[in-house]
Design a protein around this motif. Structure first.
Motif, short mmCIF file in Angstrom:
data_model
loop_
_atom_site.label_atom_id
_atom_site.label_comp_id
_atom_site.label_asym_id
_atom_site.label_seq_id
_atom_site.Cartn_x
_atom_site.Cartn_y
_atom_site.Cartn_z
N GLN A 1 1.39 -1.04 0.14
CA GLN A 1 0.11 -0.08 -0.08
C GLN A 1 0.65 1.33 -0.09
N PRO A 2 0.32 2.36 -0.76
CA PRO A 2 1.08 3.51 -1.13
C PRO A 2 1.80 4.30 0.49
N VAL A 3 1.01 3.92 1.44
CA VAL A 3 1.27 4.78 2.63
C VAL A 3 1.28 3.64 4.18
N THR A 4 2.56 3.79 5.07
CA THR A 4 2.38 2.82 5.72
C THR A 4 3.12 3.19 7.36
N SER A 5 2.76 2.79 8.10
CA SER A 5 3.57 3.42 9.63
C SER A 5 4.64 3.84 9.74
N SER A 6 5.65 3.17 8.83
CA SER A 6 6.56 3.64 8.55
C SER A 6 7.07 5.04 7.15
N SER A 7 6.44 5.54 7.06
CA SER A 7 6.28 6.19 6.03
C SER A 7 6.48 7.47 6.25
N ALA A 8 7.39 8.84 5.74
CA ALA A 8 7.84 9.63 6.19
C ALA A 8 6.72 10.62 5.78
N PHE A 9 6.02 10.97 6.97
CA PHE A 9 4.86 12.25 6.93
C PHE A 9 5.61 13.88 6.70
N GLY B 1 0.40 17.17 -2.02
CA GLY B 1 1.84 16.01 -2.05
C GLY B 1 2.30 15.78 -0.66
N ASP B 2 1.76 16.38 0.39
CA ASP B 2 2.13 15.95 1.83
C ASP B 2 1.63 14.59 1.51
N LEU B 3 2.25 13.65 2.91
CA LEU B 3 1.94 12.62 2.96
C LEU B 3 1.66 12.64 4.83
N VAL B 4 0.71 12.19 4.98
CA VAL B 4 -0.37 13.04 6.16
C VAL B 4 -0.77 11.41 7.12
N GLU B 5 -0.83 11.69 8.13
CA GLU B 5 -0.58 11.01 9.14
C GLU B 5 -2.90 11.77 10.25
N MET B 6 -2.98 10.65 11.09
CA MET B 6 -4.47 11.09 11.81
C MET B 6 -4.20 10.29 12.59
N LYS C 1 -4.85 4.91 14.08
CA LYS C 1 -3.83 6.07 13.25
C LYS C 1 -4.21 5.81 11.84
N VAL C 2 -4.60 6.46 10.63
CA VAL C 2 -4.53 6.66 9.48
C VAL C 2 -3.66 7.53 8.66
N ALA C 3 -3.59 6.94 7.81
CA ALA C 3 -2.77 7.94 6.88
C ALA C 3 -3.52 7.95 5.68
N PHE C 4 -3.26 9.68 4.56
CA PHE C 4 -2.91 9.47 2.97
C PHE C 4 -2.83 10.48 2.69
#
Ligand code: C2O
Ligand code: CU
Length: 636
Positions: A488-496, A537-542, A590-593
């Motif tokens: 998947q394109p974003v995971t918990s180890s993505s650079a948010f 373009g930001d990688l966002v964690e919520m 925790k979710v990300a988009f």
């Protein structure tokens, strides 16, 4: 676990306050033995609260205990220690000697009352203010406790003393400073730890200009619909009549369908919905100007007026549409319908049913059927059931009579979903589940909330459906471990680029805009919840935290999110891409988009009663101006 601890702590603080106040009252009445016993109880409960807070913090996290750790418990412990030091010696002496408390009782009673007021103040802070406790809240709380102590002292003592006046005066000043700081300095935006973004942008793009293509993709067609919003009395299958707000006089409104790559063009016309109307395409990541969030992306459409929505049907799957002006009232009354987009290649199952589930004044309705709806399906043929929860609360669906697979959630296919039997599916308000099965040679039942007097029956050929089994004991499927992992394109180890935290609770708005115990986000209610700001373009964690004792179906417009974890446990099954997810009491998700759809977007609870009582905020991209007026969005 966390939810239980929240409840235990509430009970404990009530008991603590009661014990200390009763100790004070009995001491003032010279009843040495009860007063000594109650003092011991108050002390014990105070220690228990410290332990409960440690457990709650360990189980749920800092958001659940911040106000207790920085304010309530220090205040409670200081007053409890003072009570023990000042009151306990004389009380124990009298109690051991089995005599009444003699001499001046004030010096014994006042410290006990102080500990009681501190506990009561803690209860008020937790119930009304919660997270985050601010310096202002602390000042006001301490001031109120000091004033209460001074007043009690004056009443018991009978004569004024200089120290009373100076303590009371200091408390009043502290309290006033607290009140003033509460209203000052509420930030307008939350940058989530990323670079600041000015919002609303002084100059930039209007959200109304963010439209998309006006012709279909190659091979696609234009799907044109006209939806007339009007009041109507509708008749359910049982003959029951409902005064509704409708699209085209029907509830649900006409199904909007398309094939991937088509252009959907819907002309909304408001005939007589005085509150105004708009159409939000729930779960569909349309261009911002087409999102239908009245007050944010367009003005509400008033009677006699129209608005045209246009978007490419790029996402395949099950979605729905509903009004987003006074949405609490409007959706409840019937302004909703389904949106289903079929893939261009695959051919549809011979039985493919879209089943919006709603309640009208307690009557459960699937489509326009209350009671049982029966359909026939050929044995051996594939069946797809698209369940849409258009209601305000979670509903539980059970399918009996055949094994099935949950093939999609919120329109997104799950990866390698396994077969399910005797398993319930609990569907968030606003969410959708697609179930797939092969029609057996006997009948199949789909029940909502285990209710055997309603729901859908599939019968092979004609004939009557067998009575469905009792499904109440079937366990709920845990979506986070269903299916198989995939990239998947974003995971918990993505650079948010940004990390936002939203703490959901019930209480007073810190900005004082609303009245009563409303539904808050980070201590504020809409429109005072700081706007989340991002750049394209930001990688966002919520991180969404539920401190309250109600479930909140959390919904983000314009983006689907990948679920990273629930209560710290990562998703171990299929990637979960959702637009609406249920956050139960005490849960932390925790979710990300990826911020890839510029505009202004609503983020809110899809229990629209909660949304209308404050639990709503917006997400803004850099460089977008704010041209509309949000006043009526969810109603109240
Ligand atoms: Cu389905 Cu803002 O909502
Ligand atoms: Cu809610």
């Amino acid at each position: 676990m966390t939810a239980n601890l929240i409840t235990f702590d509430l009970v404990a603080v009530v008991l603590t306050a009661a014990a200390w106040l009763a100790a004070g009252t009995t001491a003032a009445s010279r009843l040495s033995l009860p007063a000594a016993a109650l003092t011991a109880l108050g002390l014990l409960l105070t220690v228990a609260r410290v332990a409960l807070t440690v457990l709650l913090g360990t189980s749920g996290g800092w958001w659940f205990v911040q106000e207790k750790v920085v304010l309530e418990l220090p205040l409670q412990c200081v007053t409890a220690v003072a009570a023990v030091a000042l009151s306990a010696p004389r009380l124990t002496r009298a109690a051991m000697a089995r005599t009444a408390l003699d001499g001046d009782t004030t010096a014994v009673a006042v410290p006990l009352f102080a500990a009681g007021y501190a506990a009561a103040a803690g209860l008020v802070v937790t119930l009304l203010l919660g997270y985050p406790t601010t310096v202002a809240v602390a000042l006001i709380t301490v001031a109120v406790v000091v004033l209460a102590v001074v007043v009690t002292w004056r009443l018991l003592d009978g004569r004024p003393r200089g120290i009373m006046l100076s303590a009371g005066g200091t408390a009043v000043v502290l309290g006033l400073v607290g009140v003033l700081t509460t209203f000052a300095g509420i930030p307008k935006t939350d940058a989530g730890g990323g670079p600041a973004v000015a919002y609303p942008a002084a100059k930039g793009m209007s959200v109304a200009s963010l439209t998309g293509p006006t012709s279909p993709r190659p091979g696609g067609t234009v799907r044109r619909y006209t939806l007339d919003a009007r009041t109507a009395t509708i008749t359910l299958a049982s003959g029951k009549r409902v005064a509704a707000w409708t699209f085209d006089g029907k509830v649900p409104g006409p199904p909007v369908t398309a094939v991937q790559g088509d252009l959907v063009e819907v002309t909304l016309h408001n005939v007589d919905i005085a509150a105004g109307v708009s159409i939000h395409w729930h779960g569909y990541d349309v261009p911002a100007a087409e999102d239908g969030a009245a007050g944010l992306t367009q003005e509400a459409v008033t009677p006699g007026h129209s608005f045209v929505y246009r978007f490419l049907a790029d996402q395949v799957g099950t979605y729905w549409y509903h009004t987003h002006q006074d949405s609490n009232q409007g959706v409840q009354k019937g302004l909703y319908g389904s949106l289903v987009v079929a893939p261009r290649q695959a051919k549809a199952a011979p039985t493919d049913l879209t089943l919006p589930f709603h309640t009208f004044g307690g009557t459960a309705v699937i489509g326009d059927h209350d009671g049982v709806e029966t359909r026939s399906a050929a044995p051996g043929s594939p069946v797809r059931l698209r369940v849409v929860n258009t209601d305000n609360v979670t509903h539980r669906f059970t399918l009996a009579g055949a094994p099935y697979r949950l093939v999609a959630a919120d329109g997104n296919d799950l990866n390698e979903p396994g077969p399910l039997t005797r398993t319930a599916l609990s569907l968030a308000a606003g969410g959708r589940y697609d179930l797939q099965l092969t029609m057996p040679s006997a009948s199949v039942a789909l029940l909502a909330d285990d209710d055997r007097s309603g729901g859908l029956r599939l019968v092979p050929g004609g004939g009557k459906a067998a009575a469905p089994p009792d499904t109440t004991a079937w366990p709920d499927l845990d979506l986070t471990s269903y299916g198989r992992p995939a990239a998947q394109p974003v995971t918990s180890s993505s650079a948010f680029d940004r990390r936002f935290t939203l703490v959901l609770d019930q209480g007073l708005s810190l900005s004082g805009r609303t009245k009563g115990r409303d539904w808050t986000v980070n201590g504020h209610t809409f429109p005072d919840v700081p706007t989340l700001v991002v750049r394209k373009g930001d990688l966002v964690e919520m991180t969404v935290v539920n401190r309250s004792l109600a479930t909140h179906p959390w919904h983000l417009h314009g983006h689907s999110v990948y679920v990273l974890s629930r209560n710290g446990d990562p998703v171990t099954g299929s990637p979960l891409k959702l637009d609406t997810f249920d956050i139960k009491p005490g849960e932390v998700w925790k979710v990300a988009f990826t911020a890839d759809n510029p505009g202004l977007w609503m983020v809110h609870c899809h229990n629209l009663v909660h949304a209308s009582k404050g639990m709503s905020l917006s997400l803004a991209y850099e460089g977008i101006t704010e041209p509309f007026d949000m006043a009526g969005m969810h109603g109240d």
